[in-house]
Motif scaffolding. Sequence first.
Motif, mmCIF file in Angstrom:
data_model
loop_
_atom_site.group_PDB
_atom_site.id
_atom_site.type_symbol
_atom_site.label_atom_id
_atom_site.label_comp_id
_atom_site.label_asym_id
_atom_site.label_seq_id
_atom_site.Cartn_x
_atom_site.Cartn_y
_atom_site.Cartn_z
ATOM 1 N N ALA A 178 0.811 -1.222 0.000
ATOM 2 C CA ALA A 178 0.000 0.000 0.000
ATOM 3 C C ALA A 178 0.844 1.272 0.000
ATOM 4 O O ALA A 178 0.463 2.280 -0.597
ATOM 5 C CB ALA A 178 -0.947 0.004 1.197
ATOM 6 N N ALA A 179 2.002 1.233 0.670
ATOM 7 C CA ALA A 179 2.835 2.432 0.781
ATOM 8 C C ALA A 179 4.130 2.309 -0.015
ATOM 9 O O ALA A 179 5.072 3.073 0.213
ATOM 10 C CB ALA A 179 3.159 2.714 2.249
ATOM 11 N N LEU A 180 4.211 1.360 -0.954
ATOM 12 C CA LEU A 180 5.451 1.109 -1.677
ATOM 13 C C LEU A 180 5.417 1.710 -3.079
ATOM 14 O O LEU A 180 4.362 1.839 -3.690
ATOM 15 C CB LEU A 180 5.714 -0.394 -1.797
ATOM 16 C CG LEU A 180 5.769 -1.210 -0.503
ATOM 17 C CD1 LEU A 180 6.299 -2.610 -0.803
ATOM 18 C CD2 LEU A 180 6.613 -0.536 0.554
ATOM 19 N N THR A 181 6.604 2.065 -3.580
ATOM 20 C CA THR A 181 6.731 2.487 -4.965
ATOM 21 C C THR A 181 6.739 1.253 -5.862
ATOM 22 O O THR A 181 6.796 0.114 -5.390
ATOM 23 C CB THR A 181 8.042 3.257 -5.180
ATOM 24 O OG1 THR A 181 9.146 2.369 -4.937
ATOM 25 C CG2 THR A 181 8.141 4.448 -4.244
ATOM 26 N N GLY A 182 6.713 1.471 -7.180
ATOM 27 C CA GLY A 182 6.715 0.351 -8.114
ATOM 28 C C GLY A 182 7.958 -0.515 -7.979
ATOM 29 O O GLY A 182 7.870 -1.750 -7.986
ATOM 30 N N SER A 183 9.127 0.116 -7.838
ATOM 31 C CA SER A 183 10.368 -0.664 -7.721
ATOM 32 C C SER A 183 10.421 -1.421 -6.405
ATOM 33 O O SER A 183 10.919 -2.558 -6.346
ATOM 34 C CB SER A 183 11.579 0.254 -7.859
ATOM 35 O OG SER A 183 11.581 1.259 -6.852
ATOM 36 N N GLU A 184 9.895 -0.816 -5.337
ATOM 37 C CA GLU A 184 9.883 -1.496 -4.034
ATOM 38 C C GLU A 184 8.933 -2.690 -4.072
ATOM 39 O O GLU A 184 9.219 -3.743 -3.493
ATOM 40 C CB GLU A 184 9.470 -0.510 -2.941
ATOM 41 C CG GLU A 184 10.526 0.539 -2.625
ATOM 42 C CD GLU A 184 10.014 1.627 -1.703
ATOM 43 O OE1 GLU A 184 10.832 2.295 -1.064
ATOM 44 O OE2 GLU A 184 8.777 1.838 -1.638
ATOM 45 N N THR A 185 7.799 -2.529 -4.754
ATOM 46 C CA THR A 185 6.857 -3.637 -4.899
ATOM 47 C C THR A 185 7.495 -4.779 -5.680
ATOM 48 O O THR A 185 7.345 -5.959 -5.326
ATOM 49 C CB THR A 185 5.578 -3.163 -5.598
ATOM 50 O OG1 THR A 185 4.925 -2.184 -4.789
ATOM 51 C CG2 THR A 185 4.621 -4.323 -5.844
ATOM 52 N N ALA A 186 8.215 -4.448 -6.750
ATOM 53 C CA ALA A 186 8.880 -5.475 -7.551
ATOM 54 C C ALA A 186 9.895 -6.246 -6.709
ATOM 55 O O ALA A 186 10.005 -7.476 -6.824
ATOM 56 C CB ALA A 186 9.561 -4.834 -8.757
ATOM 57 N N ARG A 187 10.636 -5.544 -5.853
ATOM 58 C CA ARG A 187 11.610 -6.226 -4.992
ATOM 59 C C ARG A 187 10.899 -7.141 -3.999
ATOM 60 O O ARG A 187 11.321 -8.272 -3.759
ATOM 61 C CB ARG A 187 12.480 -5.218 -4.241
ATOM 62 C CG ARG A 187 13.572 -5.892 -3.405
ATOM 63 C CD ARG A 187 14.374 -4.914 -2.579
ATOM 64 N NE ARG A 187 13.592 -4.298 -1.528
ATOM 65 C CZ ARG A 187 14.124 -3.614 -0.504
ATOM 66 N NH1 ARG A 187 15.435 -3.459 -0.425
ATOM 67 N NH2 ARG A 187 13.367 -3.080 0.416
#
Length: 511
Positions: A178-187
Amino acid sequence: MKQSETGDPVPVLALTDVSKSFGAVRALREVSLRLYSGEAHALAGENGAGKSTLIKTLAGVHRPDTGTVLLDGEPVDFQGPADARDAGIAVIYQEPTLFADLTIAENIFMSRQPLRSFGRIDHAAVHEATAALMRRLGVDLDPKRPARGLSIADQQIVEIAKALSFDARVLIMDEPTAALTGSETARLFSVVRTLRAEGAAVLFISHRLEEIFQLCQRVTTLRDGCWIASEPLADLTEDDLVHRMVGRDLDELYPKQDTRIGECALSVRRLTREGVFFDVSFEVRRGEIVALAGLVGAGRSEVVQAVFGVDRADAGAVEVNGRTLPPGSPTAAMDAGIALVPEDRRQRGLVMEMSIERNIGLTGLDELGRAGLVRRTLERGRATDWATKLQLKYNRLSDTVEVLSGGNQQKVVLAKWLATEPSVLIVDEPTRGIDVGTKAEVHRLLSSLAAEGLAVLMVSSDLPEVLGMADRVLVMHEGRLVAEIPRDEATEASVMAAATGRNGGSGEEAA
Protein backbone atom coordinates in the motif's frame (compact mmCIF):
# COMPACT_ATOMS: atom_id res chain seq x y z
CA MET A 1 4.88 -31.54 0.46
CA LYS A 2 2.95 -33.81 2.80
CA GLN A 3 0.34 -36.02 1.14
CA SER A 4 -2.85 -37.62 2.38
CA GLU A 5 -3.62 -41.34 2.15
CA THR A 6 -5.30 -40.67 -1.22
CA GLY A 7 -2.14 -39.03 -2.56
CA ASP A 8 -3.55 -35.49 -2.49
CA PRO A 9 -1.33 -32.75 -1.03
CA VAL A 10 -2.10 -31.80 2.57
CA PRO A 11 -2.40 -28.04 3.27
CA VAL A 12 0.26 -26.57 5.54
CA LEU A 13 -2.48 -24.50 7.20
CA ALA A 14 -6.23 -24.67 6.77
CA LEU A 15 -9.54 -23.44 8.14
CA THR A 16 -12.60 -25.66 7.92
CA ASP A 17 -16.09 -24.17 8.43
CA VAL A 18 -14.80 -21.50 10.83
CA SER A 19 -17.26 -19.00 12.30
CA LYS A 20 -16.47 -16.04 14.56
CA SER A 21 -18.81 -13.48 16.12
CA PHE A 22 -18.25 -10.32 18.15
CA GLY A 23 -21.46 -9.71 20.03
CA ALA A 24 -24.24 -9.51 17.46
CA VAL A 25 -21.79 -9.07 14.58
CA ARG A 26 -20.96 -12.28 12.69
CA ALA A 27 -17.52 -11.57 11.24
CA LEU A 28 -16.98 -15.05 9.72
CA ARG A 29 -19.63 -17.60 8.73
CA GLU A 30 -18.44 -21.14 8.03
CA VAL A 31 -15.35 -20.01 6.13
CA SER A 32 -12.85 -22.52 4.73
CA LEU A 33 -9.34 -21.84 3.43
CA ARG A 34 -6.40 -24.05 2.43
CA LEU A 35 -2.80 -22.88 2.10
CA TYR A 36 -0.30 -25.14 0.34
CA SER A 37 3.48 -25.26 0.43
CA GLY A 38 5.11 -23.36 -2.44
CA GLU A 39 1.98 -21.41 -3.33
CA ALA A 40 0.93 -17.76 -3.08
CA HIS A 41 -2.77 -17.62 -2.24
CA ALA A 42 -4.72 -14.35 -2.45
CA LEU A 43 -7.46 -13.37 -0.01
CA ALA A 44 -9.91 -10.99 -1.72
CA GLY A 45 -12.94 -9.09 -0.49
CA GLU A 46 -14.24 -5.63 0.26
CA ASN A 47 -13.54 -3.86 3.55
CA GLY A 48 -15.72 -5.54 6.14
CA ALA A 49 -15.76 -8.86 4.28
CA GLY A 50 -13.98 -10.63 7.16
CA LYS A 51 -10.38 -10.65 5.92
CA SER A 52 -8.88 -9.15 9.09
CA THR A 53 -10.78 -11.56 11.33
CA LEU A 54 -9.62 -14.50 9.21
CA ILE A 55 -5.99 -13.34 9.43
CA LYS A 56 -6.19 -12.93 13.19
CA THR A 57 -7.73 -16.40 13.51
CA LEU A 58 -4.83 -17.92 11.59
CA ALA A 59 -2.38 -15.89 13.68
CA GLY A 60 -3.82 -17.01 17.02
CA VAL A 61 -5.22 -13.59 17.98
CA HIS A 62 -8.81 -14.90 17.77
CA ARG A 63 -10.09 -18.38 18.54
CA PRO A 64 -12.94 -19.58 16.31
CA ASP A 65 -16.40 -20.02 17.85
CA THR A 66 -16.98 -23.06 15.65
CA GLY A 67 -14.96 -24.87 13.04
CA THR A 68 -11.39 -26.13 12.99
CA VAL A 69 -7.89 -24.81 12.37
CA LEU A 70 -5.64 -27.49 10.84
CA LEU A 71 -1.82 -27.55 10.79
CA ASP A 72 -0.39 -30.21 8.46
CA GLY A 73 -3.82 -31.81 8.45
CA GLU A 74 -4.07 -32.04 12.26
CA PRO A 75 -6.42 -29.92 14.40
CA VAL A 76 -4.72 -27.23 16.50
CA ASP A 77 -5.96 -24.79 19.11
CA PHE A 78 -3.79 -21.68 19.24
CA GLN A 79 -4.06 -20.05 22.66
CA GLY A 80 -2.40 -16.89 21.41
CA PRO A 81 -0.06 -15.38 18.79
CA ALA A 82 2.98 -17.02 20.39
CA ASP A 83 1.50 -20.47 19.70
CA ALA A 84 0.94 -19.57 16.04
CA ARG A 85 4.44 -18.14 15.74
CA ASP A 86 5.96 -21.26 17.27
CA ALA A 87 3.99 -23.30 14.72
CA GLY A 88 5.68 -21.36 11.91
CA ILE A 89 2.98 -18.77 11.11
CA ALA A 90 4.07 -15.16 10.63
CA VAL A 91 2.06 -12.04 9.78
CA ILE A 92 3.63 -9.10 7.94
CA TYR A 93 1.42 -6.07 8.49
CA GLN A 94 1.08 -3.00 6.29
CA GLU A 95 2.81 -0.82 8.90
CA PRO A 96 5.76 -2.67 10.52
CA THR A 97 6.53 -2.03 14.19
CA LEU A 98 10.28 -2.07 14.66
CA PHE A 99 12.30 -0.58 17.52
CA ALA A 100 13.69 2.53 15.85
CA ASP A 101 16.80 2.88 18.03
CA LEU A 102 17.93 -0.73 17.59
CA THR A 103 19.82 -2.11 14.62
CA ILE A 104 18.30 -4.38 12.01
CA ALA A 105 20.06 -7.38 13.59
CA GLU A 106 18.88 -6.46 17.10
CA ASN A 107 15.29 -6.14 15.89
CA ILE A 108 15.38 -9.56 14.24
CA PHE A 109 16.88 -11.41 17.22
CA MET A 110 15.34 -9.38 20.02
CA SER A 111 15.41 -11.34 23.35
CA ARG A 112 16.92 -14.45 21.75
CA GLN A 113 20.43 -13.40 20.76
CA PRO A 114 23.15 -16.08 20.81
CA LEU A 115 25.30 -15.70 23.92
CA ARG A 116 28.96 -16.03 24.68
CA SER A 117 30.51 -16.88 28.01
CA PHE A 118 29.23 -15.10 31.13
CA GLY A 119 25.92 -14.40 29.35
CA ARG A 120 27.31 -11.79 26.99
CA ILE A 121 25.62 -11.30 23.60
CA ASP A 122 27.60 -12.70 20.69
CA HIS A 123 27.19 -9.68 18.40
CA ALA A 124 29.30 -11.20 15.66
CA ALA A 125 27.01 -14.24 15.53
CA VAL A 126 23.91 -12.00 15.48
CA HIS A 127 25.27 -9.95 12.59
CA GLU A 128 26.34 -13.03 10.62
CA ALA A 129 22.95 -14.70 11.12
CA THR A 130 21.21 -11.51 9.94
CA ALA A 131 23.51 -11.21 6.93
CA ALA A 132 22.70 -14.83 6.04
CA LEU A 133 18.98 -14.05 6.15
CA MET A 134 19.45 -11.04 3.87
CA ARG A 135 21.47 -13.12 1.42
CA ARG A 136 18.70 -15.72 1.46
CA LEU A 137 16.20 -13.02 0.56
CA GLY A 138 18.48 -11.51 -2.07
CA VAL A 139 18.47 -8.11 -0.31
CA ASP A 140 21.42 -5.87 0.53
CA LEU A 141 20.74 -4.43 3.99
CA ASP A 142 23.48 -3.79 6.56
CA PRO A 143 22.68 -5.73 9.79
CA LYS A 144 24.31 -2.94 11.83
CA ARG A 145 22.12 -0.21 10.38
CA PRO A 146 19.61 1.37 12.83
CA ALA A 147 15.94 0.78 12.04
CA ARG A 148 15.27 4.50 12.31
CA GLY A 149 15.14 5.99 8.84
CA LEU A 150 14.43 2.73 7.02
CA SER A 151 11.80 2.96 4.30
CA ILE A 152 8.54 1.06 4.77
CA ALA A 153 9.78 -1.39 2.12
CA ASP A 154 13.01 -2.08 4.03
CA GLN A 155 11.10 -2.39 7.31
CA GLN A 156 8.92 -5.07 5.73
CA ILE A 157 12.03 -6.95 4.58
CA VAL A 158 13.28 -6.88 8.18
CA GLU A 159 9.95 -8.28 9.37
CA ILE A 160 10.16 -11.06 6.76
CA ALA A 161 13.71 -11.84 7.85
CA LYS A 162 12.51 -11.99 11.46
CA ALA A 163 9.79 -14.45 10.42
CA LEU A 164 12.37 -16.64 8.68
CA SER A 165 14.51 -16.60 11.81
CA PHE A 166 11.57 -18.32 13.53
CA ASP A 167 11.48 -20.91 10.71
CA ALA A 168 8.14 -19.60 9.45
CA ARG A 169 6.43 -21.88 6.95
CA VAL A 170 3.37 -19.69 6.44
CA LEU A 171 3.75 -16.00 5.64
CA ILE A 172 0.61 -13.81 5.82
CA MET A 173 1.06 -10.43 4.09
CA ASP A 174 -1.64 -7.86 4.85
CA GLU A 175 -1.69 -5.03 2.27
CA PRO A 176 2.12 -5.01 2.09
CA THR A 177 2.37 -2.81 -1.02
CA ALA A 178 0.00 0.00 0.00
CA ALA A 179 2.84 2.43 0.78
CA LEU A 180 5.45 1.11 -1.68
CA THR A 181 6.73 2.49 -4.96
CA GLY A 182 6.71 0.35 -8.11
CA SER A 183 10.37 -0.66 -7.72
CA GLU A 184 9.88 -1.50 -4.03
CA THR A 185 6.86 -3.64 -4.90
CA ALA A 186 8.88 -5.48 -7.55
CA ARG A 187 11.61 -6.23 -4.99
CA LEU A 188 9.04 -7.48 -2.47
CA PHE A 189 7.49 -9.77 -5.08
CA SER A 190 10.95 -11.14 -5.89
CA VAL A 191 11.41 -11.96 -2.19
CA VAL A 192 8.00 -13.67 -2.08
CA ARG A 193 8.86 -15.79 -5.12
CA THR A 194 12.11 -16.81 -3.43
CA LEU A 195 10.20 -17.92 -0.34
CA ARG A 196 7.70 -19.85 -2.47
CA ALA A 197 10.54 -21.64 -4.21
CA GLU A 198 11.82 -22.69 -0.78
CA GLY A 199 8.41 -24.18 0.04
CA ALA A 200 6.74 -21.43 2.07
CA ALA A 201 2.97 -20.93 1.86
CA VAL A 202 2.04 -17.27 1.32
CA LEU A 203 -1.33 -15.65 2.01
CA PHE A 204 -1.44 -12.31 0.17
CA ILE A 205 -4.04 -9.61 0.85
CA SER A 206 -4.29 -6.60 -1.47
CA HIS A 207 -6.92 -4.27 -2.91
CA ARG A 208 -4.83 -4.02 -6.07
CA LEU A 209 -6.23 -6.69 -8.34
CA GLU A 210 -3.36 -6.48 -10.81
CA GLU A 211 -0.96 -7.47 -8.01
CA ILE A 212 -3.08 -10.48 -7.09
CA PHE A 213 -2.99 -11.75 -10.67
CA GLN A 214 0.71 -11.00 -10.97
CA LEU A 215 1.85 -12.81 -7.82
CA CYS A 216 -0.68 -15.45 -6.81
CA GLN A 217 -1.82 -18.84 -8.11
CA ARG A 218 -5.12 -19.21 -6.26
CA VAL A 219 -7.63 -16.89 -4.62
CA THR A 220 -10.24 -17.21 -1.90
CA THR A 221 -12.99 -14.57 -1.96
CA LEU A 222 -15.03 -13.44 1.05
CA ARG A 223 -18.19 -11.34 1.04
CA ASP A 224 -19.98 -10.16 4.19
CA GLY A 225 -18.10 -12.74 6.27
CA CYS A 226 -19.06 -15.63 4.00
CA TRP A 227 -16.89 -17.85 1.81
CA ILE A 228 -17.72 -17.27 -1.85
CA ALA A 229 -15.10 -19.28 -3.75
CA SER A 230 -11.56 -20.70 -3.75
CA GLU A 231 -10.23 -21.16 -7.26
CA PRO A 232 -7.20 -20.89 -9.57
CA LEU A 233 -6.54 -17.36 -10.80
CA ALA A 234 -5.66 -18.71 -14.22
CA ASP A 235 -9.37 -19.38 -14.74
CA LEU A 236 -10.47 -15.83 -13.82
CA THR A 237 -10.43 -12.29 -15.18
CA GLU A 238 -10.35 -9.16 -13.03
CA ASP A 239 -14.04 -8.62 -13.84
CA ASP A 240 -14.82 -12.15 -12.59
CA LEU A 241 -13.02 -11.47 -9.31
CA VAL A 242 -14.72 -8.11 -8.83
CA HIS A 243 -18.12 -9.74 -9.35
CA ARG A 244 -17.35 -12.33 -6.67
CA MET A 245 -16.18 -9.64 -4.25
CA VAL A 246 -19.13 -7.26 -4.52
CA GLY A 247 -21.90 -9.49 -5.82
CA ARG A 248 -22.55 -7.35 -8.85
CA ASP A 249 -20.87 -6.23 -12.05
CA LEU A 250 -18.93 -3.00 -11.80
CA ASP A 251 -19.20 -1.81 -15.37
CA GLU A 252 -19.21 1.71 -13.97
CA LEU A 253 -16.11 1.59 -11.81
CA TYR A 254 -15.34 4.99 -13.35
CA PRO A 255 -18.82 6.58 -13.67
CA LYS A 256 -17.80 9.80 -15.40
CA GLN A 257 -20.76 12.10 -15.93
CA ASP A 258 -21.04 14.62 -18.72
CA THR A 259 -20.70 18.08 -17.21
CA ARG A 260 -20.80 21.68 -18.35
CA ILE A 261 -17.34 23.17 -17.91
CA GLY A 262 -17.62 26.63 -16.39
CA GLU A 263 -15.33 29.49 -15.51
CA CYS A 264 -11.87 29.12 -13.95
CA ALA A 265 -12.04 28.32 -10.24
CA LEU A 266 -8.35 27.62 -9.51
CA SER A 267 -5.43 29.27 -11.29
CA VAL A 268 -1.82 28.35 -10.48
CA ARG A 269 0.87 30.51 -12.07
CA ARG A 270 4.59 29.69 -12.14
CA LEU A 271 4.52 28.07 -8.73
CA THR A 272 8.02 27.12 -7.55
CA ARG A 273 9.51 25.57 -4.45
CA GLU A 274 13.26 25.38 -4.80
CA GLY A 275 14.59 21.82 -5.06
CA VAL A 276 11.08 20.33 -5.15
CA PHE A 277 9.09 21.63 -8.14
CA PHE A 278 9.60 24.39 -10.68
CA ASP A 279 7.49 26.84 -12.69
CA VAL A 280 4.21 24.93 -12.43
CA SER A 281 1.19 26.56 -14.09
CA PHE A 282 -2.33 25.21 -14.69
CA GLU A 283 -6.03 25.95 -14.30
CA VAL A 284 -9.01 23.96 -13.02
CA ARG A 285 -12.49 25.04 -14.09
CA ARG A 286 -15.87 24.52 -12.48
CA GLY A 287 -17.39 21.16 -13.42
CA GLU A 288 -14.00 19.75 -14.35
CA ILE A 289 -11.91 16.90 -12.93
CA VAL A 290 -8.24 17.51 -13.63
CA ALA A 291 -5.80 14.70 -12.79
CA LEU A 292 -2.22 15.42 -11.74
CA ALA A 293 -0.31 12.31 -12.82
CA GLY A 294 3.30 11.19 -12.74
CA LEU A 295 5.65 8.78 -11.05
CA VAL A 296 6.15 8.73 -7.27
CA GLY A 297 8.58 11.53 -6.42
CA ALA A 298 7.61 13.71 -9.38
CA GLY A 299 6.36 16.45 -7.03
CA ARG A 300 2.59 16.09 -7.40
CA SER A 301 1.70 16.00 -3.69
CA GLU A 302 4.16 18.78 -2.98
CA VAL A 303 2.44 21.01 -5.55
CA VAL A 304 -1.03 20.58 -4.07
CA GLN A 305 0.30 21.12 -0.55
CA ALA A 306 1.79 24.41 -1.71
CA VAL A 307 -1.49 25.35 -3.42
CA PHE A 308 -3.31 24.75 -0.13
CA GLY A 309 -0.62 26.57 1.84
CA VAL A 310 0.65 23.64 3.90
CA ASP A 311 4.08 24.30 2.36
CA ARG A 312 5.19 27.79 1.42
CA ALA A 313 6.12 28.29 -2.22
CA ASP A 314 9.20 30.37 -3.03
CA ALA A 315 7.64 31.96 -6.11
CA GLY A 316 4.44 32.02 -8.13
CA ALA A 317 0.80 32.73 -7.38
CA VAL A 318 -2.39 30.85 -6.57
CA GLU A 319 -5.80 32.37 -7.36
CA VAL A 320 -9.21 31.04 -6.33
CA ASN A 321 -12.18 32.60 -8.11
CA GLY A 322 -9.96 35.54 -9.03
CA ARG A 323 -8.68 36.06 -5.48
CA THR A 324 -4.91 35.79 -4.96
CA LEU A 325 -3.98 33.77 -1.88
CA PRO A 326 -1.14 34.65 0.47
CA PRO A 327 1.55 31.91 0.38
CA GLY A 328 1.79 29.42 3.22
CA SER A 329 -1.68 29.99 4.71
CA PRO A 330 -4.09 27.03 4.82
CA THR A 331 -6.58 29.27 6.65
CA ALA A 332 -6.65 31.69 3.73
CA ALA A 333 -7.03 28.77 1.31
CA MET A 334 -10.00 27.41 3.27
CA ASP A 335 -11.60 30.86 3.51
CA ALA A 336 -11.25 31.19 -0.27
CA GLY A 337 -13.02 27.87 -0.84
CA ILE A 338 -10.27 25.25 -1.22
CA ALA A 339 -10.53 21.86 0.48
CA LEU A 340 -7.65 19.37 0.60
CA VAL A 341 -8.11 15.62 1.18
CA PRO A 342 -4.51 14.54 1.92
CA GLU A 343 -2.77 11.37 0.76
CA ASP A 344 -2.16 10.08 4.30
CA ARG A 345 -5.65 10.11 5.79
CA ARG A 346 -4.57 8.59 9.11
CA GLN A 347 -1.78 11.05 9.85
CA ARG A 348 -2.98 14.21 8.12
CA GLY A 349 -6.68 13.78 7.47
CA LEU A 350 -8.07 12.43 10.73
CA VAL A 351 -7.58 12.51 14.48
CA MET A 352 -7.77 8.77 15.02
CA GLU A 353 -8.56 8.96 18.74
CA MET A 354 -11.53 11.28 18.17
CA SER A 355 -15.07 10.25 17.33
CA ILE A 356 -16.53 10.12 13.83
CA GLU A 357 -18.79 13.10 14.53
CA ARG A 358 -15.97 15.17 16.03
CA ASN A 359 -13.72 14.53 13.00
CA ILE A 360 -16.46 15.59 10.59
CA GLY A 361 -17.04 18.72 12.63
CA LEU A 362 -13.41 19.84 12.87
CA THR A 363 -13.64 22.13 9.82
CA GLY A 364 -16.75 23.89 11.16
CA LEU A 365 -15.95 24.67 14.80
CA ASP A 366 -16.83 28.34 14.35
CA GLU A 367 -20.28 27.42 13.01
CA LEU A 368 -20.88 24.68 15.60
CA GLY A 369 -19.65 26.58 18.64
CA ARG A 370 -20.85 29.30 20.93
CA ALA A 371 -18.62 31.11 23.43
CA GLY A 372 -15.81 28.68 22.65
CA LEU A 373 -17.92 25.59 23.30
CA VAL A 374 -19.07 23.13 20.64
CA ARG A 375 -22.83 22.53 20.59
CA ARG A 376 -23.14 18.76 20.45
CA THR A 377 -26.55 18.74 18.82
CA LEU A 378 -25.28 20.79 15.88
CA GLU A 379 -22.13 18.68 15.63
CA ARG A 380 -24.11 15.45 15.61
CA GLY A 381 -26.62 16.82 13.09
CA ARG A 382 -23.83 17.82 10.73
CA ALA A 383 -22.21 14.39 11.05
CA THR A 384 -25.50 12.56 10.57
CA ASP A 385 -26.30 14.51 7.41
CA TRP A 386 -22.94 13.76 5.80
CA ALA A 387 -22.85 10.16 6.96
CA THR A 388 -26.17 9.68 5.14
CA LYS A 389 -25.06 11.53 2.00
CA LEU A 390 -21.85 9.50 1.70
CA GLN A 391 -23.42 6.18 2.78
CA LEU A 392 -20.97 5.84 5.66
CA LYS A 393 -20.96 2.42 7.32
CA TYR A 394 -20.60 2.76 11.09
CA ASN A 395 -22.01 1.55 14.39
CA ARG A 396 -22.29 4.82 16.34
CA LEU A 397 -21.16 8.33 15.43
CA SER A 398 -19.59 8.53 18.88
CA ASP A 399 -17.21 5.65 18.02
CA THR A 400 -13.60 6.59 17.34
CA VAL A 401 -12.78 6.89 13.65
CA GLU A 402 -10.01 4.28 14.00
CA VAL A 403 -12.59 1.47 14.18
CA LEU A 404 -13.78 2.22 10.63
CA SER A 405 -12.50 0.49 7.51
CA GLY A 406 -10.08 2.41 5.28
CA GLY A 407 -12.81 3.24 2.79
CA ASN A 408 -15.11 4.62 5.46
CA GLN A 409 -12.26 6.61 7.01
CA GLN A 410 -11.76 8.19 3.59
CA LYS A 411 -15.47 9.06 3.50
CA VAL A 412 -15.11 10.81 6.87
CA VAL A 413 -12.25 12.92 5.48
CA LEU A 414 -14.37 13.78 2.44
CA ALA A 415 -17.34 14.63 4.65
CA LYS A 416 -15.20 16.90 6.81
CA TRP A 417 -14.12 18.94 3.82
CA LEU A 418 -17.32 18.85 1.76
CA ALA A 419 -19.13 20.27 4.76
CA THR A 420 -17.18 23.51 4.19
CA GLU A 421 -19.00 23.86 0.82
CA PRO A 422 -15.77 24.41 -1.16
CA SER A 423 -15.53 25.61 -4.74
CA VAL A 424 -12.27 23.70 -5.31
CA LEU A 425 -11.72 20.16 -4.01
CA ILE A 426 -8.18 18.76 -4.07
CA VAL A 427 -7.98 14.99 -3.49
CA ASP A 428 -4.58 13.32 -3.16
CA GLU A 429 -4.72 9.56 -3.91
CA PRO A 430 -8.48 9.43 -3.15
CA THR A 431 -8.86 5.64 -3.41
CA ARG A 432 -5.51 4.32 -2.14
CA GLY A 433 -5.95 1.35 0.17
CA ILE A 434 -9.72 1.01 -0.20
CA ASP A 435 -11.67 -1.86 -1.70
CA VAL A 436 -13.03 -1.92 -5.22
CA GLY A 437 -16.67 -1.38 -4.22
CA THR A 438 -15.91 1.69 -2.11
CA LYS A 439 -13.58 2.92 -4.84
CA ALA A 440 -16.54 2.98 -7.23
CA GLU A 441 -18.55 4.96 -4.65
CA VAL A 442 -15.77 7.56 -4.31
CA HIS A 443 -15.54 7.87 -8.09
CA ARG A 444 -19.29 8.32 -8.34
CA LEU A 445 -19.14 11.01 -5.63
CA LEU A 446 -16.35 12.93 -7.37
CA SER A 447 -18.20 12.75 -10.67
CA SER A 448 -21.46 14.01 -9.17
CA LEU A 449 -19.66 16.85 -7.36
CA ALA A 450 -18.11 17.96 -10.64
CA ALA A 451 -21.53 17.77 -12.29
CA GLU A 452 -22.79 20.14 -9.58
CA GLY A 453 -20.10 22.67 -10.54
CA LEU A 454 -17.25 21.82 -8.17
CA ALA A 455 -13.71 22.10 -9.55
CA VAL A 456 -11.80 18.90 -8.71
CA LEU A 457 -8.01 18.49 -8.78
CA MET A 458 -7.09 14.83 -8.30
CA VAL A 459 -3.60 13.47 -7.64
CA SER A 460 -3.49 9.75 -8.46
CA SER A 461 -0.91 7.03 -9.11
CA ASP A 462 -3.68 4.72 -10.33
CA LEU A 463 -3.47 5.08 -14.12
CA PRO A 464 -6.90 3.51 -14.87
CA GLU A 465 -8.39 5.96 -12.34
CA VAL A 466 -6.68 8.87 -14.08
CA LEU A 467 -7.89 7.78 -17.51
CA GLY A 468 -11.38 6.90 -16.28
CA MET A 469 -12.13 10.06 -14.29
CA ALA A 470 -10.18 13.00 -15.68
CA ASP A 471 -11.33 15.60 -18.20
CA ARG A 472 -7.68 16.61 -18.57
CA VAL A 473 -4.46 14.96 -17.44
CA LEU A 474 -1.52 17.07 -16.27
CA VAL A 475 1.69 15.05 -16.15
CA MET A 476 4.69 15.87 -13.95
CA HIS A 477 8.25 14.63 -14.37
CA GLU A 478 11.07 15.45 -11.94
CA GLY A 479 9.33 18.49 -10.46
CA ARG A 480 8.12 19.99 -13.73
CA LEU A 481 4.77 19.97 -15.48
CA VAL A 482 5.68 18.42 -18.83
CA ALA A 483 2.37 17.62 -20.56
CA GLU A 484 -1.33 18.46 -20.66
CA ILE A 485 -3.40 15.73 -22.31
CA PRO A 486 -7.14 16.05 -23.12
CA ARG A 487 -9.40 13.18 -22.11
CA ASP A 488 -9.93 11.93 -25.65
CA GLU A 489 -6.17 11.72 -26.25
CA ALA A 490 -5.13 10.28 -22.89
CA THR A 491 -3.91 6.69 -22.98
CA GLU A 492 -1.66 4.63 -20.74
CA ALA A 493 1.10 5.01 -23.33
CA SER A 494 0.79 8.80 -23.66
CA VAL A 495 0.66 9.43 -19.90
CA MET A 496 3.55 7.06 -19.10
CA ALA A 497 5.64 8.49 -21.94
CA ALA A 498 5.33 11.95 -20.41
CA ALA A 499 5.77 10.70 -16.83
CA THR A 500 9.05 8.99 -17.69
CA GLY A 501 10.43 11.95 -19.62
CA ARG A 502 10.03 10.50 -23.10
CA ASN A 503 8.64 12.56 -25.96
CA GLY A 504 6.54 9.84 -27.58
CA GLY A 505 3.27 10.73 -25.80
CA SER A 506 0.39 12.55 -27.38
CA GLY A 507 -1.00 15.73 -26.01
CA GLU A 508 0.63 19.13 -25.98
CA GLU A 509 3.72 19.83 -23.96
CA ALA A 510 3.10 22.13 -21.04
CA ALA A 511 4.80 25.48 -21.06
